[in-house]
Motif scaffolding. Structure first.
Motif, PDB file in Angstrom:
ATOM      1  N   ASN A  10      21.647  37.080  45.287  1.00 29.12           N
ATOM      2  CA  ASN A  10      22.560  36.060  45.404  1.00 29.12           C
ATOM      3  C   ASN A  10      22.382  35.933  46.934  1.00 29.12           C
ATOM      4  OD1 ASN A  10      23.393  36.030  42.812  1.00 29.12           O
ATOM      5  ND2 ASN A  10      25.331  37.191  43.110  1.00 29.12           N
ATOM      6  N   TYR A  11      22.185  36.764  47.779  1.00 29.35           N
ATOM      7  CA  TYR A  11      22.203  36.367  49.249  1.00 29.35           C
ATOM      8  C   TYR A  11      20.707  35.501  49.422  1.00 29.35           C
ATOM      9  CZ  TYR A  11      20.575  37.348  53.945  1.00 29.35           C
ATOM     10  OH  TYR A  11      20.213  37.028  55.576  1.00 29.35           O
ATOM     11  N   PHE A  12      19.799  36.057  48.870  1.00 29.20           N
ATOM     12  CA  PHE A  12      18.347  35.587  49.275  1.00 29.20           C
ATOM     13  C   PHE A  12      18.409  34.185  48.473  1.00 29.20           C
ATOM     14  CE2 PHE A  12      16.483  39.851  49.728  1.00 29.20           C
ATOM     15  CZ  PHE A  12      16.460  39.798  51.160  1.00 29.20           C
ATOM     16  N   ASN A  13      19.182  33.915  47.289  1.00 34.04           N
ATOM     17  CA  ASN A  13      19.137  32.706  46.793  1.00 34.04           C
ATOM     18  C   ASN A  13      19.695  31.488  47.721  1.00 34.04           C
ATOM     19  OD1 ASN A  13      17.905  33.534  44.387  1.00 34.04           O
ATOM     20  ND2 ASN A  13      19.646  33.929  43.274  1.00 34.04           N
ATOM     21  N   LEU A  14      20.582  32.013  48.523  1.00 32.97           N
ATOM     22  CA  LEU A  14      21.138  30.857  49.415  1.00 32.97           C
ATOM     23  C   LEU A  14      20.056  30.262  50.050  1.00 32.97           C
ATOM     24  CD1 LEU A  14      24.063  32.664  51.316  1.00 32.97           C
ATOM     25  CD2 LEU A  14      24.424  31.039  49.312  1.00 32.97           C
ATOM     26  N   PHE A  15      18.918  30.810  50.259  1.00 35.50           N
ATOM     27  CA  PHE A  15      17.778  30.144  51.120  1.00 35.50           C
ATOM     28  C   PHE A  15      16.884  29.423  50.108  1.00 35.50           C
ATOM     29  CE2 PHE A  15      19.733  33.755  53.442  1.00 35.50           C
ATOM     30  CZ  PHE A  15      19.729  33.152  54.777  1.00 35.50           C
ATOM     31  N   ASP A  16      17.253  28.039  49.619  1.00 36.95           N
ATOM     32  CA  ASP A  16      16.416  27.459  48.545  1.00 36.95           C
ATOM     33  C   ASP A  16      15.833  26.214  49.004  1.00 36.95           C
ATOM     34  OD1 ASP A  16      18.764  25.603  49.091  1.00 36.95           O
ATOM     35  OD2 ASP A  16      19.536  25.888  47.062  1.00 36.95           O
ATOM     36  N   GLY A  17      15.753  26.231  50.459  1.00 43.53           N
ATOM     37  CA  GLY A  17      14.869  25.090  50.929  1.00 43.53           C
ATOM     38  C   GLY A  17      15.952  23.847  51.404  1.00 43.53           C
ATOM     39  N   THR A  18      17.321  24.139  51.046  1.00 41.15           N
ATOM     40  CA  THR A  18      18.064  22.846  51.367  1.00 41.15           C
ATOM     41  C   THR A  18      19.053  23.592  52.594  1.00 41.15           C
ATOM     42  OG1 THR A  18      19.951  23.522  49.856  1.00 41.15           O
ATOM     43  CG2 THR A  18      18.230  21.870  49.231  1.00 41.15           C
ATOM     44  N   VAL A  67      11.835  35.773  46.579  1.00 43.38           N
ATOM     45  CA  VAL A  67      11.870  37.278  46.650  1.00 43.38           C
ATOM     46  C   VAL A  67      10.795  37.684  45.726  1.00 43.38           C
ATOM     47  CG1 VAL A  67      13.045  39.350  45.411  1.00 43.38           C
ATOM     48  CG2 VAL A  67      14.449  37.318  46.455  1.00 43.38           C
ATOM     49  N   LEU A  68       9.773  38.528  46.164  1.00 43.71           N
ATOM     50  CA  LEU A  68       8.608  38.851  45.659  1.00 43.71           C
ATOM     51  C   LEU A  68       8.907  40.026  44.792  1.00 43.71           C
ATOM     52  CD1 LEU A  68       6.081  38.015  48.707  1.00 43.71           C
ATOM     53  CD2 LEU A  68       6.571  36.390  46.541  1.00 43.71           C
ATOM     54  N   GLU A  69       9.554  40.916  45.438  1.00 45.97           N
ATOM     55  CA  GLU A  69       9.617  42.345  44.709  1.00 45.97           C
ATOM     56  C   GLU A  69      11.419  42.897  45.138  1.00 45.97           C
ATOM     57  OE1 GLU A  69       7.649  46.851  45.014  1.00 45.97           O
ATOM     58  OE2 GLU A  69       6.770  44.966  45.716  1.00 45.97           O
ATOM     59  N   HIS A  73      15.252  52.286  45.768  1.00 43.13           N
ATOM     60  CA  HIS A  73      14.255  53.115  46.532  1.00 43.13           C
ATOM     61  C   HIS A  73      15.029  54.355  46.759  1.00 43.13           C
ATOM     62  CE1 HIS A  73      12.015  54.784  49.799  1.00 43.13           C
ATOM     63  NE2 HIS A  73      10.935  54.037  49.165  1.00 43.13           N
ATOM     64  N   ASP A  74      14.566  55.601  46.794  1.00 46.00           N
ATOM     65  CA  ASP A  74      15.248  56.754  46.887  1.00 46.00           C
ATOM     66  C   ASP A  74      16.108  56.649  48.528  1.00 46.00           C
ATOM     67  OD1 ASP A  74      12.422  56.825  47.268  1.00 46.00           O
ATOM     68  OD2 ASP A  74      12.729  58.921  47.753  1.00 46.00           O
ATOM     69  N   LEU A  75      15.588  55.954  49.218  1.00 45.68           N
ATOM     70  CA  LEU A  75      16.542  55.656  50.597  1.00 45.68           C
ATOM     71  C   LEU A  75      17.444  54.352  50.427  1.00 45.68           C
ATOM     72  CD1 LEU A  75      13.732  56.104  53.005  1.00 45.68           C
ATOM     73  CD2 LEU A  75      15.311  57.671  52.556  1.00 45.68           C
ATOM     74  N   GLY A  76      17.494  53.606  49.274  1.00 46.08           N
ATOM     75  CA  GLY A  76      18.280  52.376  49.288  1.00 46.08           C
ATOM     76  C   GLY A  76      17.777  51.444  48.267  1.00 46.08           C
ATOM     77  N   VAL A  77      17.594  50.086  49.080  1.00 41.97           N
ATOM     78  CA  VAL A  77      16.895  49.025  48.298  1.00 41.97           C
ATOM     79  C   VAL A  77      15.600  48.687  48.824  1.00 41.97           C
ATOM     80  CG1 VAL A  77      17.318  46.630  47.661  1.00 41.97           C
ATOM     81  CG2 VAL A  77      19.201  48.259  47.611  1.00 41.97           C
ATOM     82  N   GLU A  78      14.542  48.523  48.201  1.00 44.89           N
ATOM     83  CA  GLU A  78      13.257  48.126  48.819  1.00 44.89           C
ATOM     84  C   GLU A  78      12.947  46.588  48.408  1.00 44.89           C
ATOM     85  OE1 GLU A  78       8.511  48.941  48.061  1.00 44.89           O
ATOM     86  OE2 GLU A  78       9.776  50.249  47.297  1.00 44.89           O
ATOM     87  N   TYR A  79      12.731  45.851  49.428  1.00 50.36           N
ATOM     88  CA  TYR A  79      12.568  44.426  48.917  1.00 50.36           C
ATOM     89  C   TYR A  79      11.325  43.826  49.467  1.00 50.36           C
ATOM     90  CZ  TYR A  79      15.634  43.190  52.727  1.00 50.36           C
ATOM     91  OH  TYR A  79      16.128  43.130  54.083  1.00 50.36           O
ATOM     92  N   ARG A  80      10.682  42.760  49.039  1.00 50.06           N
ATOM     93  CA  ARG A  80       9.651  41.981  49.714  1.00 50.06           C
ATOM     94  C   ARG A  80       9.944  40.433  49.309  1.00 50.06           C
ATOM     95  NH1 ARG A  80       4.220  40.670  48.507  1.00 50.06           N
ATOM     96  NH2 ARG A  80       4.669  41.522  46.074  1.00 50.06           N
ATOM     97  N   ILE A  81       9.970  39.852  50.565  1.00 42.68           N
ATOM     98  CA  ILE A  81      10.139  38.378  50.315  1.00 42.68           C
ATOM     99  C   ILE A  81       9.135  37.718  51.164  1.00 42.68           C
ATOM    100  CG2 ILE A  81      12.545  38.860  50.020  1.00 42.68           C
ATOM    101  CD1 ILE A  81      13.139  38.073  53.309  1.00 42.68           C
ATOM    102  N   ARG A  82       9.277  36.369  50.907  1.00 40.86           N
ATOM    103  CA  ARG A  82       8.356  35.327  51.619  1.00 40.86           C
ATOM    104  C   ARG A  82       9.265  34.520  52.313  1.00 40.86           C
ATOM    105  NH1 ARG A  82       5.146  33.472  48.010  1.00 40.86           N
ATOM    106  NH2 ARG A  82       3.459  35.092  48.458  1.00 40.86           N
TER     107      ARG A  82
END
Length: 135
Positions: A10-18, A67-69, A73-82
């Motif tokens: 939801n946080y990343f979805n705020l960044f929709d280009g507007t 959001v690419l991925e 993860h065992d340490l928390g949340v793993e994410y890959r974004i552009r």
């Protein structure tokens, strides 16, 4: 932990280009970003106040995040974004977010985890007891 994935998405979805106002979306940001958060970067750590200012600038200028991925993860949340900032080159980030009480408290580049596991874990233990000045 799936609740954190939903809040982070939801946080990343705020960044929709507007262009958006930080104030209007502060609840989404505060639901996933803890006040004691520390972002580790090659140039040093960024605290909560500094990060909120970066978010404000990114929302103001209409940055888009893809959001690419995103995984647990065992340490928390793993994410890959552009991140696509208007008029600039696209940037990709691969990070691990450490979660406490359903919020991110530390975000570290994935490459740091791969090469510095013991350093990261030691600093995570220390950071959970220290406070960020000015927060």
């Amino acid at each position: 932990m799936s609740d954190v994935l939903t809040k982070l998405r939801n946080y990343f979805n705020l960044f929709d280009g507007t262009s958006k106002s930080l104030i209007e979306h502060r609840d989404v940001i505060d639901s996933v970003i803890d006040e004691k958060i520390k972002f580790v970067t090659p140039k040093g750590e960024i605290n909560h106040i500094q990060f909120i200012e970066r978010i404000r600038a990114l929302l103001d200028n209409g940055t888009k995040v893809e959001v690419l991925e995103m995984n647990i993860h065992d340490l928390g949340v793993e994410y890959r974004i552009r991140k696509i900032i208007p008029g600039q080159e696209k940037l990709e980030f691969h990070s691990i977010g450490v979660v406490e009480a359903g919020k991110l408290v530390r975000v570290v580049p994935f490459s740091y985890i791969e090469s510095h596991d013991k350093f990261f874990l030691k600093n995570q233990e220390e950071s959970s007891t220290e406070e960020v000045v000015g927060v």
